[in-house]
Design a protein around this motif. Structure first.
Motif, mmCIF file in Angstrom:
data_model
loop_
_atom_site.group_PDB
_atom_site.id
_atom_site.type_symbol
_atom_site.label_atom_id
_atom_site.label_comp_id
_atom_site.label_asym_id
_atom_site.label_seq_id
_atom_site.Cartn_x
_atom_site.Cartn_y
_atom_site.Cartn_z
ATOM 1 N N LEU A 167 0.816 -1.208 0.000
ATOM 2 C CA LEU A 167 0.000 0.000 0.000
ATOM 3 C C LEU A 167 0.853 1.263 0.000
ATOM 4 O O LEU A 167 0.447 2.301 -0.535
ATOM 5 C CB LEU A 167 -0.924 -0.005 1.224
ATOM 6 N N VAL A 168 2.054 1.188 0.583
ATOM 7 C CA VAL A 168 2.932 2.350 0.643
ATOM 8 C C VAL A 168 3.673 2.552 -0.674
ATOM 9 O O VAL A 168 3.998 3.695 -1.039
ATOM 10 C CB VAL A 168 3.919 2.197 1.815
ATOM 11 N N LEU A 169 3.949 1.469 -1.412
ATOM 12 C CA LEU A 169 4.746 1.567 -2.635
ATOM 13 C C LEU A 169 4.179 2.561 -3.643
ATOM 14 O O LEU A 169 4.939 3.415 -4.147
ATOM 15 C CB LEU A 169 4.898 0.174 -3.254
ATOM 16 N N PRO A 170 2.887 2.522 -4.001
ATOM 17 C CA PRO A 170 2.397 3.527 -4.954
ATOM 18 C C PRO A 170 2.491 4.951 -4.426
ATOM 19 O O PRO A 170 2.699 5.885 -5.198
ATOM 20 C CB PRO A 170 0.944 3.107 -5.206
ATOM 21 N N LEU A 171 2.367 5.132 -3.106
ATOM 22 C CA LEU A 171 2.525 6.477 -2.548
ATOM 23 C C LEU A 171 3.963 6.967 -2.690
ATOM 24 O O LEU A 171 4.199 8.139 -3.007
ATOM 25 C CB LEU A 171 2.110 6.472 -1.071
ATOM 26 N N ALA A 172 4.926 6.074 -2.463
ATOM 27 C CA ALA A 172 6.326 6.459 -2.617
ATOM 28 C C ALA A 172 6.650 6.780 -4.068
ATOM 29 O O ALA A 172 7.394 7.729 -4.355
ATOM 30 C CB ALA A 172 7.231 5.338 -2.096
ATOM 31 N N VAL A 173 6.097 5.998 -4.993
ATOM 32 C CA VAL A 173 6.344 6.253 -6.413
ATOM 33 C C VAL A 173 5.728 7.590 -6.820
ATOM 34 O O VAL A 173 6.358 8.399 -7.530
ATOM 35 C CB VAL A 173 5.787 5.100 -7.266
ATOM 36 N N ALA A 174 4.499 7.847 -6.366
ATOM 37 C CA ALA A 174 3.868 9.131 -6.678
ATOM 38 C C ALA A 174 4.660 10.285 -6.063
ATOM 39 O O ALA A 174 4.832 11.348 -6.685
ATOM 40 C CB ALA A 174 2.428 9.139 -6.172
ATOM 41 N N GLY A 175 5.154 10.101 -4.835
ATOM 42 C CA GLY A 175 5.972 11.136 -4.223
ATOM 43 C C GLY A 175 7.261 11.370 -4.985
ATOM 44 O O GLY A 175 7.722 12.515 -5.113
ATOM 45 N N ALA A 176 7.857 10.304 -5.527
ATOM 46 C CA ALA A 176 9.078 10.462 -6.308
ATOM 47 C C ALA A 176 8.813 11.253 -7.580
ATOM 48 O O ALA A 176 9.594 12.138 -7.950
ATOM 49 C CB ALA A 176 9.657 9.088 -6.638
ATOM 50 N N VAL A 177 7.717 10.939 -8.265
ATOM 51 C CA VAL A 177 7.390 11.667 -9.496
ATOM 52 C C VAL A 177 7.116 13.133 -9.177
ATOM 53 O O VAL A 177 7.572 14.036 -9.899
ATOM 54 C CB VAL A 177 6.184 11.004 -10.193
ATOM 55 N N TRP A 178 6.389 13.375 -8.114
ATOM 56 C CA TRP A 178 6.094 14.765 -7.717
ATOM 57 C C TRP A 178 7.372 15.526 -7.389
ATOM 58 O O TRP A 178 7.553 16.669 -7.790
ATOM 59 C CB TRP A 178 5.160 14.756 -6.516
ATOM 60 N N ALA A 179 8.277 14.877 -6.673
ATOM 61 C CA ALA A 179 9.493 15.562 -6.232
ATOM 62 C C ALA A 179 10.481 15.763 -7.372
ATOM 63 O O ALA A 179 11.106 16.822 -7.477
ATOM 64 C CB ALA A 179 10.148 14.768 -5.107
ATOM 65 N N VAL A 180 10.618 14.762 -8.229
ATOM 66 C CA VAL A 180 11.646 14.849 -9.266
ATOM 67 C C VAL A 180 11.305 15.912 -10.300
ATOM 68 O O VAL A 180 12.197 16.498 -10.921
ATOM 69 C CB VAL A 180 11.858 13.480 -9.939
ATOM 70 N N LEU A 181 10.025 16.167 -10.503
ATOM 71 C CA LEU A 181 9.643 17.209 -11.447
ATOM 72 C C LEU A 181 9.890 18.607 -10.901
ATOM 73 O O LEU A 181 9.803 19.588 -11.649
ATOM 74 C CB LEU A 181 8.168 17.063 -11.819
ATOM 75 N N ARG A 182 10.204 18.712 -9.607
ATOM 76 C CA ARG A 182 10.463 20.011 -8.994
ATOM 77 C C ARG A 182 11.930 20.200 -8.617
ATOM 78 O O ARG A 182 12.292 21.233 -8.070
ATOM 79 C CB ARG A 182 9.582 20.181 -7.742
ATOM 80 N N VAL A 183 12.740 19.186 -8.906
ATOM 81 C CA VAL A 183 14.167 19.294 -8.602
ATOM 82 C C VAL A 183 14.834 20.140 -9.674
ATOM 83 O O VAL A 183 14.590 19.959 -10.869
ATOM 84 C CB VAL A 183 14.819 17.906 -8.531
ATOM 85 N N ARG A 184 15.665 21.083 -9.285
ATOM 86 C CA ARG A 184 16.424 21.899 -10.221
ATOM 87 C C ARG A 184 17.909 21.743 -9.922
ATOM 88 O O ARG A 184 18.335 21.944 -8.776
ATOM 89 C CB ARG A 184 16.039 23.381 -10.106
ATOM 90 N N GLU A 185 18.670 21.383 -10.921
ATOM 91 C CA GLU A 185 20.108 21.317 -10.739
ATOM 92 C C GLU A 185 20.688 22.737 -10.731
ATOM 93 O O GLU A 185 20.099 23.656 -11.299
ATOM 94 C CB GLU A 185 20.748 20.499 -11.851
ATOM 95 N N PRO A 186 21.841 22.932 -10.123
ATOM 96 C CA PRO A 186 22.436 24.277 -10.068
ATOM 97 C C PRO A 186 22.687 24.831 -11.464
ATOM 98 O O PRO A 186 23.050 24.117 -12.373
ATOM 99 C CB PRO A 186 23.751 24.045 -9.304
#
Length: 607
Positions: A298-317
């Motif tokens: 049950l936690v796995l899809p939440l972690a995957v969704a959190g990863a997609v949400w976070a990675v789209l907001r990551v900015r490299e220097p």
């Protein structure tokens, strides 16, 4: 065609690009450690499992020169038999085969994770591999002759090779740069198709769609590798369909019938309940006695969704260029977070991404440039794609089993788990990098949760291995009982557990009903007149009509069966093929000597 610009290390049009960390060499030791521990666990379970399971017996019997081949149903493919063939030519010992597959599984895990070393930050592939290898499903099926884990390895390798192929420089700058990754992509898809053709289709379709949707990924080598690998792997299955089933569509229909009829069947709850330690839940009337076993599910899809949400907001220097094309920097939507640019341009395409109003792209490069060669080692360019793409492909692999099959087998979702663990591991790594107070306590809590999760998985795997060992020991006792009453080659076994019992006794398994029906009841009765035929009946049920006059033999108990009985025929017309029946050898030499005694004709002289 639109593509990302690849410039030298120092651009005359702007300031020098910042350099990123070279690939650390220490992460290979972490990957090796994960694979070594995984292999050790598999070898430990292989050494205590004395025999083969039902499905394993079907696959091994196809390459065993000393036993009749079991019925090979329409959904199955020959990939596992090809994997077993080199060792089966020497021995079909279950222990040897399981140890061989355990070592091979460990090597495959290591090679697959090495593909992801250049795609994700150093700790992520090792963590994702550990999370996947630590599941009880992976530990249980690792040393077994089953196709699903090998599809998982192939899916993870194919996705990694795809990402490495599309992140290479364009053919104009490096014509041979993407050939190795594209060849690996074709080989991985072919392996998946050899193991399970339908899974390979669900693997290739999202990868091909991604290559078409993202302009920077439209590489000829990639677009050719996917269908080529799929065709190569499915060729044998398609030829067998034409020869044995009347065509590919007929085999697909038959495979759907064996699966219970494919349709709209939501089986989420069935798969969650099966995680308690059930290899097959069909029909799935299992009570949910231990919900804790499905918490990770049950936690796995939440972690995957959190990863997609976070990675789209990551900015490299400094607005760095990811290795998969320019990242979107405005509110405009682009496939997988990638924005197309005009060839040779240093600014986003005005039609696609107008850019911010502060003129950031006017004075120099809008991203850090990529060097084709670096004396300190390959550069890391992570970006959103190594997180988003495995999540997308994993969902595509899981969807058919969660939405169209009305029963659950945890092994079906192994390919999806292998892919989804990568974004989940990235999300855990991202959580540990967040600046906050009490960072050490948060990391310690995460380690404690993962340790508890792994303890539960190991406990289930241990119980599964013990249960399998008890079942195999029960099959051995049944085999011994049947041999004691004369069931020896050439012979036939039908009924409950016929496949495993027949293989252990050296007999053929024939069923008059069901999806593996290969003979009629009258045909079994005729066989029983010339050779030993045993019909195994469970639960005190009456024997079939053709076996009611046969001898009843009580069989030892086996897990999952309350009581078993066998009805064994009495051959009265031995055929030529039944001539070497060992059960008749002790009695036949004694009978011809009795009429030869001189006492019998001398009896009338006594009167």
């Amino acid at each position: 065609m639109q593509q990302a610009s690849l410039l030298s290390a120092r651009s005359a049009l702007g300031p020098p690009a910042h350099t990123t960390r070279p690939l650390p060499a220490g992460d290979l030791w972490w990957l090796t450690a994960v694979a070594a521990v995984f292999t050790a666990c598999l070898l430990a379970s292989a050494l205590v499992t004395p025999g083969l399971g039902w499905d394993e017996t079907v696959y091994v019997s196809q390459v065993d020169p000393h036993a009749p081949a079991s019925f090979f149903s329409a959904p199955r493919a020959r990939g596992v038999t090809l994997l077993l063939a080199p060792v089966a030519a020497l021995t079909t010992s279950a222990t040897v085969l399981h140890c061989y597959l355990a070592v091979l599984s460990g090597v495959a895990l290591l090679l697959t994770l090495c593909i992801w070393r250049r795609l994700l930050p150093a700790p992520v592939p090792a963590l994702g591999g550990a999370l996947f290898a630590g599941l009880w499903i992976t530990l249980f099926y690792g040393p077994q002759a089953m196709p699903n884990l090998w599809v998982a390895y192939a899916a993870l390798a194919a996705t990694g090779c795809f990402l490495r192929a599309v992140r290479k420089p364009s053919r104009q700058l490096a014509p041979r740069a993407d050939r190795g990754a594209a060849a690996g992509l074709a080989a991985a898809v072919a392996v998946a198709a050899l193991m399970r053709p339908t899974d390979a289709v669900w693997l290739a379709v999202p990868l091909f769609a991604a290559a078409l949707c993202v302009p920077a990924w439209r590489r000829p080598a990639v677009l050719l590798a996917l269908p080529a690998g799929l065709a190569l792997g499915c060729a044998e299955w398609a030829v067998e369909a034409s020869l044995s089933y009347g065509g590919l569509l007929a085999r697909l229909r038959r495979a759907g019938q064996i699966q219970g009829g494919l349709g709209w069947h939501l089986s989420f709850d069935d798969h969650a309940r099966a995680l308690q330690g059930k290899t097959l839940c069909r029909p799935c009337h299992l009570t949910w006695e231990h919900p804790v076993t499905a918490v990770w599910w049950l936690v796995l899809p939440l972690a995957v969704a959190g990863a997609v949400w976070a990675v789209l907001r990551v900015r490299e220097p400094h607005g760095a260029l990811h290795g998969y094309g320019p990242a979107a920097r405005s509110g405009a939507w682009h496939p997988l977070g990638l924005a197309p640019i005009r060839p040779g341009s240093l600014v986003p395409d005005p039609a696609g991404d107008p850019g911010p109003a502060d003129g950031r792209y006017g004075s120099g490069p809008a991203w850090s440039v990529v060097r084709l060669r670096d004396p300190r080692g390959p550069l890391h360019r992570y970006g959103p794609s190594p997180v988003i793409l495995p999540a997308l492909v994993g969902l595509c692999l899981a969807a058919p089993y969660l939405l169209t099959v009305d029963y659950a087998a945890p092994r079906f979702l192994l390919p999806a788990y292998a892919l989804l663990m990568m974004p989940a591991a990235w999300f855990l790594y991202w959580l540990t990098r967040l600046p906050r107070h009490g960072h050490a306590w948060a990391v310690a809590l995460l380690v404690l949760v993962l340790t508890g999760h792994e303890a539960i998985q190991l406990a289930i795997a241990h119980n599964m291995v013990r249960s399998t060992a008890r079942s195999q020991a029960g099959i051995d006792r049944i085999t011994t009982s049947l041999r004691a009453v004369g069931v020896r080659p050439p012979c036939v076994v039908s009924g409950e557990e016929a496949v495993r019992v027949a293989y252990r006794t050296g007999c053929a398994s024939r069923q008059p009903a069901g999806h593996d029906a290969t003979i009629t009841p009258a045909g079994l009765a005729r066989l029983g007149a010339g050779r030993p035929v045993a019909v195994i009946v469970a639960g005190g049920h009456k024997p079939p009509a053709y076996a009611r006059g046969w001898r009843r033999v009580a069989l030892p108990a086996v897990p999952d069966f309350t009581s078993l009985s066998a009805y064994v025929s009495r051959p009265d017309r031995p055929t030529k093929s039944a001539r070497p029946t060992k059960s008749a050898r002790p009695t036949k030499p004694a009978r011809p000597t009795k009429p030869a005694r001189p006492a019998k004709p001398a009896r009338p002289a006594r009167h």
